[in-house]
Write an enzyme that holds these catalytic residues in place. Structure first.
Site, PDB file in Angstrom:
ATOM      1  N   ASP A 325       0.829  -1.204   0.000  1.00  0.00           N
ATOM      2  CA  ASP A 325       0.000   0.000   0.000  1.00  0.00           C
ATOM      3  C   ASP A 325       0.872   1.266   0.000  1.00  0.00           C
ATOM      4  OD1 ASP A 325      -1.368  -2.268   1.027  1.00  0.00           O
ATOM      5  OD2 ASP A 325      -2.877  -1.025   1.982  1.00  0.00           O
ATOM      6  N   GLU A 466      -6.457 -11.366  -4.157  1.00  0.00           N
ATOM      7  CA  GLU A 466      -6.106 -12.389  -3.158  1.00  0.00           C
ATOM      8  C   GLU A 466      -7.079 -13.568  -3.121  1.00  0.00           C
ATOM      9  OE1 GLU A 466      -5.772  -9.829   0.280  1.00  0.00           O
ATOM     10  OE2 GLU A 466      -3.601  -9.676   0.025  1.00  0.00           O
ATOM     11  N   GLN A 581      -9.925  -7.425  -6.251  1.00  0.00           N
ATOM     12  CA  GLN A 581      -9.492  -6.040  -6.470  1.00  0.00           C
ATOM     13  C   GLN A 581      -8.751  -5.938  -7.799  1.00  0.00           C
ATOM     14  OE1 GLN A 581      -6.879  -7.091  -3.001  1.00  0.00           O
ATOM     15  NE2 GLN A 581      -5.739  -5.311  -3.723  1.00  0.00           N
TER      16      GLN A 581
HETATM   17  O1  IFM Z   1      -2.381  -4.651   0.710  1.00  0.00           O
HETATM   18  C1  IFM Z   1      -3.742  -4.905   0.832  1.00  0.00           C
HETATM   19  C2  IFM Z   1      -4.082  -6.062  -0.067  1.00  0.00           C
HETATM   20  O2  IFM Z   1      -3.813  -5.758  -1.402  1.00  0.00           O
HETATM   21  C3  IFM Z   1      -5.531  -6.445   0.094  1.00  0.00           C
HETATM   22  N1  IFM Z   1      -5.818  -6.765   1.462  1.00  0.00           N
HETATM   23  C4  IFM Z   1      -5.530  -5.664   2.383  1.00  0.00           C
HETATM   24  C5  IFM Z   1      -4.091  -5.216   2.264  1.00  0.00           C
HETATM   25  C6  IFM Z   1      -3.825  -4.014   3.177  1.00  0.00           C
HETATM   26  O3  IFM Z   1      -4.518  -2.885   2.733  1.00  0.00           O
END
Ligand code: IFM
Length: 732
Positions: A325, A466, A581
Site C-alpha cells: 500500500d 487475493e 481487487q
Molecule cells: O495490501 C492490501 C491487499 O492488497 C488487500 N488486502 C488488504 C491489504 C492491506 O490494505
C-alpha cells in the site's frame, strides 16, 4: 475551502467509526478520535507507530500507549460524562488545517448548565508532545472536580502488551510500563496548568493514575486547564522515563501556547504546498482535502526508516504492518510534494534487506523476498492462517506470505519512481541498488524455465487479487518481475558509467557478477501474458478465462454466512472469475504506455464487472484507468468512493469479534492519484511537467501545487486546458 469536519449529536453506535474519522496523529503516534472520558471499551487508543509486541499465542501487533488525555468531571460530587448522562448538546469536530480535534458537550444537571469544551492535538513540531486544552463552564455555583491523568488500562486487540506499571505523582504525573516480549519501555508524562485555584489530590490503581483538581466555581464561571504531555519509548530514547522530564519541567501557560503555535506553523506550511481545491464540487473538494489530511498525519516526517502501516496510526488492525500500500498507493502523492519523506519510507525497505534475504532463504530462494505484512526491520508478521473459517471456526491456510512475491517488485517500482522523479541517485548508492539487485536475484531463483517454450515463467504465485491463490503466470506479478530484472540491469549499467568504483564495490559485496550476466540473458525471455490478438484481453493468470464466469452480486447470494471468506481453498470466488481487487487493471495502470487505448478500454470493461472491490485499493485504480481512456464519467464514482472511504466508514469494521476497521491510507493516496494523475492528467514527460485535463462535468477547476526538481509549480486545470506557473508567481 471547507476544512472543518463536524458531527453534531451523540450516537454511541458511531464511537468506533468516529475513532478513525477524527484521528489526529503526527507520524510518530496516532490518537484515536474518541472523547476524553472514553476508555478501552470505546476503543480509545494512542497507537505507537513501529513499536510492536507479542503476547504468547496471539498476533504480533503495535503497542498502544497509556492514554494521557483521559479526563472527566464531577459536578457536585457526581460524575458527568457522555457515558453517564445524555447530553443536551454535543458536537465533535476536526480542523484539518491545524490537525486539531475539538469537542463541545453540554449537560443539564438539575438547574446547572454545564459545558465541556476540549481541543487536543499531537504536535507536528515536536512529535513527542501532545496537547490538551480542557474547559468547563457552569451556570450555578458548583463544586467541580476535573479528574485527569493517565489511563494505562488500554485497548488492545491481541494484548495486553504492557506490564510492570510504574507510577509517579507530583507536578509531573508519569506512568512507565514495559512490553511483554522484548521489555521495551513506554513512558508517558503530563503536567497541567490551570487558570483557577484548585485543591489537588492523586489516586492510583494498578493501571490508572489520576489527579483530582477540585474547584469552587461561582455561577457563570469557566475554568481552563492546559495539559502538556510527553511520550517516549525505547526506540526513541535509551531512558524513556528520563526523556519525558525536560519536555515537561517548567512548562508554563506561555510555553504551552508556544507549543500550540509551533504545531500550527508546521501545518500551515504543509497545506500551503499540498492543498488541492476543486471548484464546482464541494463534496469532492472536501473529501480530497480530508484524504490528504489522513495521509499527512501518518507520514513519518520526523524520522527516516519508519514506514506507514496499512491502517495508518488508527490502531492495531492488520498487525500495524506495512504492505505494498505504501509504495504503490501513498508514495505517488508524497513524491510530488516531499521527496525527503519518500526517502524516509524507502529507507525502511533498505533497512529491511537483511530480513528479506532471510525470508527468501527460508523458502529455498536467493536474493530478497520482502515481508508481505512488514513490521519493524522488515519482520514478516503474516500468519500462515490469516483467516478464520466462519463455519468450523478453524484458522484457514492462506498463502499471502508465501506467494505474494510481487512485493519485492513493488518496492523496486517505487525506488525507480523516486529516482526518475528526483534524479537523486544517492539513495541507490546508499542501499537502493542493493535492494533492486537482491529483488532481481530473488526472481532469478524463483523463475521456472519452460524448455519447450524457451521462456521463464512465474509459477505458483498470488497476485493482487487475493481470492485466487497459487496461480501460474499472473500477469501483474510477471510484469513486475520483468520490470525488476530490466531495472536491475539497466540501472546498474547506467550507474556504473557515473560511479564506477561505487557500483563495482556493490557488485563485489553482493557477489553479483554472474547473476548480472544471467539477468541479462533471461531479461527478454520472461513470459508476461499479452493482450489476445482478437479480444485484446490480458488473461489474469493461466486458466482464468476457463473459470465460471459470474459476478460478485451472484456470489453474494451464494453466501451461507455474510462473513464467509471469498478466497482460499473453498471460497465462493475461488473457482470463478470474480476477483477481489484491481489486478490486471493495476498492471495496465502502471505500464499504461505499453497498451493501446483500445486494449485499456477492453480490459477495463471485462474486469470491472467481475471485480468485487473487496479491498479499498481497488476503486482508485479503476478510476485512474477510466480517466486514461477518456471515460471520466465512469471514473467519478470510483473517485468519490475512494476519497470518502474514511468519512462514510462504509468498509467492514468487524469480522466476527475481530476488529478490522481503521483508516485507509492507500485509498487516501488513491484519491489524490485519481484527481491529479487521472482527472488532471499530470505527468512528467522529458523532464517537463505536463497536463492533460479530463475533468468531471461538474468540476470547473482544480488548483494544486507540486514540487519537481526543487521548483514549486502552481497548477490550475480547466476543462479546456491548464496553466502551470513556477512560483513565486500566484496563478489562480
Ligand atoms: O495490501 C492490501 C491487499 O492488497 C488487500 N488486502 C488488504 C491489504 C492491506 O490494505
Amino acid at each position: 475551502m471547507k476544512h472543518l469536519l463536524r458531527e453534531t449529536g451523540y450516537d454511541p453506535k458511531q464511537t468506533v467509526h468516529f475513532g478513525n474519522k477524527f484521528l489526529v496523529a503526527n507520524g510518530y503516534l496516532g490518537v484515536r478520535g474518541t472523547l476524553e472520558e472514553f476508555g478501552k471499551k470505546e476503543l480509545a487508543a494512542i497507537n505507537l507507530g513501529g513499536l510492536y509486541d507479542q503476547v504468547p499465542g496471539k498476533w504480533r501487533e503495535p503497542v498502544n500507549a497509556p492514554n494521557p488525555f483521559f479526563t472527566f468531571i464531577r459536578v457536585d460530587h457526581q460524575i458527568v460524562s457522555l457515558l453517564t448522562h445524555k447530553p443536551q448538546k454535543h458536537q465533535q469536530s476536526l480542523d484539518l488545517y491545524t490537525a486539531t480535534h475539538h469537542r463541545e458537550t453540554s449537560f443539564q444537571i438539575k438547574d446547572n448548565h454545564v459545558t465541556v469544551k476540549a481541543k487536543r492535538t499531537a504536535s507536528a513540531a515536536e512529535v513527542h508532545t501532545l496537547l490538551l486544552e480542557y474547559q468547563v463552564t457552569v451556570t450555578k455555583a458548583t463544586h467541580l472536580e476535573i479528574v485527569t491523568g493517565i489511563d494505562g488500562d488500554v485497548w488492545d486487540i491481541n494484548g495486553p502488551h504492557l506490564t510492570d506499571y510504574q507510577m509517579e505523582t507530583g507536578p509531573i504525573l508519569q506512568m512507565t510500563a514495559t512490553t511483554q516480549a522484548k521489555g521495551e519501555i513506554v513512558s508517558v508524562g503530563e503536567v497541567v496548568i490551570s487558570d483557577q485555584q484548585y485543591q489537588e489530590y492523586f489516586t492510583m490503581d494498578q493501571k490508572q493514575l489520576l489527579r483530582h483538581l477540585a474547584y469552587e466555581l461561582a455561577a457563570g464561571e469557566t475554568v481552563t486547564l492546559q495539559k502538556q504531555i510527553a511520550i517516549y519509548h525505547s526506540h526513541e530514547a535509551s531512558d524513556p522515563r528520563g526523556a519525558c522530564r525536560p519536555d515537561l519541567e517548567g512548562a508554563t501557560e506561555a510555553s504551552i501556547a508556544k507549543a500550540w503555535q509551533a504545531h500550527q506553523q508546521v501545518w500551515q506550511k504543509r497545506w500551503d504546498l499540498t492543498d488541492v481545491t476543486i471548484t464546482g464540487d464541494d463534496e469532492a473538494d472536501f473529501a480530497l482535502r480530508y484524504s490528504l489530511y489522513q495521509l499527512q498525519i501518518i507520514a513519518p516526517h520526523h524520522r527516516s526508516g519508519l514506514s506507514i502501516p496499512a491502517r495508518g496510526l488508527s490502531g492495531q488492525t492488520y498487525k500495524g504492518a506495512v504492505f505494498w500500500d505504501t509504495e504503490m498507493f501513498m508514495m505517488p502523492v508524497f513524491l510530488h510534494h516531499d521527496s525527503r519523506l519518500v526517502r524516509h519510507l524507502l529507507q525502511y525497505r533498505i533497512d529491511s534487506l537483511p530480513l528479506a534475504r532471510q525470508k527468501a532463504a527460508s523458502y529455498g530462494f536467493r536474493g530478497a523476498f520482502f515481508a508481505w505484512e512488514s513490521q519493524e526491520a522488515g519482520y514478516d508478521a503474516t500468519s500462515d492462517y490469516n483467516v478464520v473459517d466462519v463455519f468450523t471456526k478453524r484458522p484457514q491456510r492462506t498463502y499471502f506470505k508465501d506467494k505474494q512475491i510481487h512485493i519485492s517488485g513493488d518496492i523496486v517500482y517505487a525506488l525507480k519512481q523516486y529516482v526518475d522523479y528526483t534524479k537523486d541517485e544517492s539513495l541507490l548508492l546508499a542501499g537502493g541498488l542493493e535492494v533492486i539487485l537482491e529483488a532481481a536475484r530473488f526472481y532469478l531463483s524463483y523463475l521456472y524455465y519452460k524448455s519447450e517454450k524457451d521462456r521463464y515463467e512465474a509459477i505458483d504465485v498470488l497476485g493482487p487479487d487475493e481470492y485466487h491463490e497459487r496461480v501460474y503466470n499472473n500477469a501483474y506479478t510477471s510484469k513486475l518481475i520483468q520490470f525488476t530484472i530490466e531495472t536491475a540491469v539497466n540501472l546498474t549499467d547506467a550507474l556504473a558509467m557515473r560511479y564506477p568504483a561505487e557500483v563495482a564495490a556493490i557488485i563485489e559485496k553482493l557477489d553479483f557478477e554472474e547473476d548480472l550476466f544471467a539477468l541479462k540473458v533471461i531479461a527478454d525471455k520472461i513470459y508476461v501474458p499479452q493482450p489476445n490478438s482478437e479480444t485484446e484481453l490480458v488473461q489474469q493468470f493461466d486458466g482464468y478465462f476457463q473459470l465460471e464466469d459470474t459476478t460478485a452480486a451472484v456470489l453474494r447470494q451464494r453466501l451461507l454466512d455474510p462473513k464467509e471468506y471469498w478466497g482460499g481453498a473453498y471460497g465462493v470466488a475461488s473457482d470463478t472469475q470474480v476477483i477481489k481487487q484491481a489486478d490486471t487493471i493495476m498492471m495496465q495502470y502502471l505500464f499504461a504506455d505499453e497498451y493501446s487505448q483500445s486494449q485499456l478500454e477492453k480490459n477495463w470493461l471485462y474486469y470491472e464487472p467481475r471485480t468485487e472491490h473487496g479491498s479499498s485499493l481497488s476503486a482508485c485504480i479503476y478510476g485512474l484507468v477510466a480517466c486514461m481512456i477518456g471515460r471520466q464519467d465512469w471514473a467519478y464514482d470510483y473517485f468519490m468512493k475512494t476519497a470518502q472511504v474514511d468519512l462514510t466508514g462504509e468498509s467492514k469494521t468487524f469480522a466476527g469479534d475481530l476488529y478490522i476497521g481503521g483508516t485507509h491510507p492507500a485509498a487516501n493516496g488513491g484519491a489524490w492519484m485519481v484527481a491529479i494523475l487521472g482527472f488532471c492528467g499530470l505527468a512528467i514527460k522529458n523532464n517537463q511537467v505536463t497536463l492533460q485535463p479530463r475533468l468531471p462535468k461538474k468540476w470547473a477547476q482544480v488548483a494544486f501545487k507540486i514540487k519537481y526538481q526543487g521548483q514549486v509549480y502552481q497548477i490550475c486545470c480547466f476543462h479546456d486546458g491548464a496553466k502551470i506557473t513556477p512560483l513565486p508567481t500566484t496563478a489562480c
